[in-house]
Enzyme design. Structure first.
Site, PDB file in Angstrom:
ATOM      1  N   LYS A 137       8.868   3.226  -3.279  1.00  0.00           N
ATOM      2  CA  LYS A 137       9.220   4.864  -3.397  1.00  0.00           C
ATOM      3  C   LYS A 137       9.581   5.381  -2.188  1.00  0.00           C
ATOM      4  CE  LYS A 137       6.629   5.247  -7.772  1.00  0.00           C
ATOM      5  NZ  LYS A 137       5.654   5.995  -8.452  1.00  0.00           N
ATOM      6  N   HIS A 140       7.618  10.128   1.697  1.00  0.00           N
ATOM      7  CA  HIS A 140       7.871  12.002   1.697  1.00  0.00           C
ATOM      8  C   HIS A 140       6.884  12.370   2.748  1.00  0.00           C
ATOM      9  CE1 HIS A 140       4.133  12.445  -0.514  1.00  0.00           C
ATOM     10  NE2 HIS A 140       4.560  11.625  -1.622  1.00  0.00           N
ATOM     11  N   HIS A 143       3.251  11.913   3.305  1.00  0.00           N
ATOM     12  CA  HIS A 143       2.867  10.829   3.863  1.00  0.00           C
ATOM     13  C   HIS A 143       2.789  10.832   5.405  1.00  0.00           C
ATOM     14  CE1 HIS A 143       4.230   8.831  -0.278  1.00  0.00           C
ATOM     15  NE2 HIS A 143       3.060   8.894  -0.386  1.00  0.00           N
TER      16      HIS A 143
HETATM   17  N1  ARG Z   1      -0.365   6.309  -2.563  1.00  0.00           N
HETATM   18  C1  ARG Z   1      -0.777   7.712  -3.020  1.00  0.00           C
HETATM   19  C2  ARG Z   1       0.465   8.904  -3.147  1.00  0.00           C
HETATM   20  O1  ARG Z   1       1.275   8.668  -2.338  1.00  0.00           O
HETATM   21  C3  ARG Z   1      -1.785   8.438  -1.776  1.00  0.00           C
HETATM   22  C4  ARG Z   1      -3.156   7.279  -1.703  1.00  0.00           C
HETATM   23  C5  ARG Z   1      -4.259   8.178  -1.178  1.00  0.00           C
HETATM   24  N2  ARG Z   1      -5.593   7.298  -1.253  1.00  0.00           N
HETATM   25  C6  ARG Z   1      -6.283   6.996  -1.885  1.00  0.00           C
HETATM   26  N3  ARG Z   1      -7.429   6.095  -1.779  1.00  0.00           N
HETATM   27  N4  ARG Z   1      -6.183   7.415  -3.388  1.00  0.00           N
HETATM   28  O2  ARG Z   1       0.108   9.736  -3.677  1.00  0.00           O
END
Ligand code: ARG
Length: 552
Positions: A137, A140, A143
């Site tokens: 994906k 963004h 991140h």
């Molecule tokens: N991959 C998730 C996202 O892009 C963020 C992860 C954050 N960390 C967690 N332990 N949930 O939204």
């Protein structure tokens, strides 16, 4: 440094007041530095030493301060004693201040400022989870911010002597892999996957998503592929593993350009089986409630309030984002026995983390209170000349090309050995500084103009100051940097730089406290001063995740 000065003031006070110096030290504080020159360096709050005095008829605090000040004498450390609002103020001998600060900055190098008693305390085990993009994906701007902020938090904790584990928790599981598995069989190319995995997986993902909305067969086969993954089908898993491995390889390379590394590339996929154990555990504790739809929830209110439940199981028995986070937290506690665990994501996930921590608490894990979510505001409108940002690399390339262009338009830019690398480092400094400028929780509208502003408190200016100070050392360094005479650094401007150690002051002084054409003794002393400033500047920049440049 501050510690030594305070102790010496405390010793003199101790003789006059007949109290042990240890009791007095905590009442002496450093005076916050203002742009005004000539203010005191330390102050004693008279009130705080009289606190335990049960004498109700005690005279006015100001009179007390004055009486005390009269009994004190200047000595080799203190050059001036005065009084303020209920305080006795001390100014430190300027030559001694210069000598002590400079020596300490130079001797302590990258550790300067970190040995302060303010930071004493046992080293902790700290887990910082940040960046955490989703495979196939978009990477963004959320991140990106998580990467910048999380890296800073990790750097800071590490500098303070804590043992830090940096985790990247990838979104590497879920329906997107069902689509990707099916999509790759239909539109994937092995060569493209190998040569540019992130780009190719993203393309496949976009295409299969589009097709799946019209063609129910594709949607069905995606569903089946994910089912096979969930059930542990080796062939399906092998393809998934390949996607993941190739993506991680790319991430490592790109984060490196950013100056960021991780100790662990974890991800949601690690917790497929462990989530099932968590569900069993919840069930055995009587915390799992089945709904009419066949899903399962945990009641967070403790009184059956249906509006505060968290869903932890789908009707087909599979886990959700929150379930996997529960499993991951428990696993990290087992593995790292952390004192603190910090999650860095945008504020949209605030409720999610509240619920996860609350569930851990309900499950009886009292270490849930060691978990912390650091939320940040949402950034809108980050675009590159090619369009929307899809990959971290797009941002890096954009920064590099914009900065190269800026540098080419400035005539003073020196011939550089590696202009691309310098442009990237300066550009990244610019990006990082503009991101830290606002309040952490505020949303903001992204603008490249704001990033590349060269005036004011900007990353470009920081790098420029660092590079200029570095070139002083390079030009005059040899011979001068052996010993120095503090008496040559008594102009108010020199003292002021030492008090502030800031880049604006140093940049100004650079023009007035000349080295070239000054007598060797003066030049040498000034060079020491500038070197100390550069060292402090570099330390601070590195903490922020900026790589200081020596030329630009
Ligand atoms: N991959 C998730 C996202 O892009 C963020 C992860 C954050 N960390 C967690 N332990 N949930 O939204």
């Amino acid at each position: 440094m501050a510690c030594g000065f305070r102790r010496s003031i405390a010793c003199q006070l101790s003789r006059v007041l007949d109290l042990p110096p240890e009791n007095l030290i905590k009442s002496i504080s450093a005076v916050p530095i203002s742009r005004k020159e000539g203010v005191a360096d330390f102050q004693l709050s008279v009130d705080s030493i009289l606190e335990n005095n049960n004498d109700h008829s005690r005279p006015d605090i100001q009179v007390q301060a004055m009486r005390l000040a009269e009994k004190l004498k200047c000595d080799t450390v203190v050059s001036e004693i005065s009084t303020g609002q209920g305080t006795v103020n001390f100014k430190i001998n300027r030559e001694l201040l210069t000598k002590t600060v400079l020596q300490q900055v130079i001797n302590d190098g990258s550790k300067y400022g970190l040995k302060s008693e303010l930071f004493s305390g046992l080293p902790q085990k700290v887990v910082v989870e940040f960046s955490s993009p989703n495979v196939a994906k978009k990477f963004h701007v959320g991140h990106l911010r998580s990467t910048i902020i999380g890296n800073f938090i990790a750097n800071l904790k590490e500098a303070l002597g804590h043992q830090v584990t940096r985790i990247n928790y990838l979104g590497d599981w879920g329906m997107q892999f069902g689509l990707l598995g099916t999509g790759f069989q239909l539109f994937g190319y092995e060569e493209k996957l190998q040569s540019n995995p992130l780009q190719h997986l993203f393309e496949v993902y976009v295409q299969v998503n589009k097709e799946a909305t019209d063609d129910k067969n594709i949607a069905k086969s995606a569903h089946e592929f994910f089912q096979r993954l969930e059930l542990g089908d080796t062939q399906a898993l092998a393809l998934w593993q390949k996607f993941r491995d190739l993506s991680v390889g790319e991430y490592v390379r790109i984060y490196k350009r950013l100056g960021v590394h991780f100790d662990e590339y974890s991800g949601e996929s690690f917790y497929r089986e462990k989530s099932q154990e968590v569900l069993k555990l919840l069930d055995s504790k009587g915390l799992l409630q089945k709904t009419v739809k066949g899903t399962a929830v945990v009641d967070l209110s403790g009184n059956g309030d249906p509006s505060s439940v968290c869903t932890v199981m789908r009707s087909d028995g599979t886990s959700l984002y929150a379930t996997r986070d529960l499993a991951a937290a428990i696993d990290r506690m087992d593995k790292y026995n952390f004192d603190t665990m910090i999650y860095v994501t945008d504020k949209g996930q605030k409720k999610h983390f509240q619920q996860v921590f609350q569930m851990l608490q309900i499950m009886g894990y009292d270490w849930a209170e060691r978990c912390q979510h650091v939320p940040f505001g949402v950034v809108q409108g980050m675009k590159t000349r090619r369009g929307n940002v899809t990959f971290l690399e797009d941002v890096l390339n954009e920064i590099q090309s914009r900065m190269l262009q800026n540098m080419a338009s400035v005539k003073t830019t020196r011939e550089l050995e590696n202009p691309q690398e310098t442009a990237e480092r300066v550009g990244l400094a610019a990006l990082i500084i503009q991101d830290f400028k606002g309040l952490l929780l505020s949303d903001y509208q992204f603008s490249w103009d704001r990033v590349f502003q060269s005036r004011g408190d900007t990353g470009v200016f920081l790098q420029y100051t660092h590079a200029r100070l570095h070139s002083l050392e390079e030009t005059f360094g040899c011979g001068y940097l052996n010993d120095f005479n503090t008496a040559c650094l008594q102009e108010p401007q020199s003292v002021s730089i030492l008090q502030h150690l800031l880049s604006h002051l140093a940049a100004m002084a650079h023009k007035t406290l000349l080295i070239k054409d000054s007598p060797p003794e003066v030049a040498g002393a000034r060079l020491h001063l500038f070197r100390a400033v550069r060292s402090v500047l570099a330390n601070g920049m590195k903490l922020l995740g900026i790589t200081p440049v020596c030329r630009m």
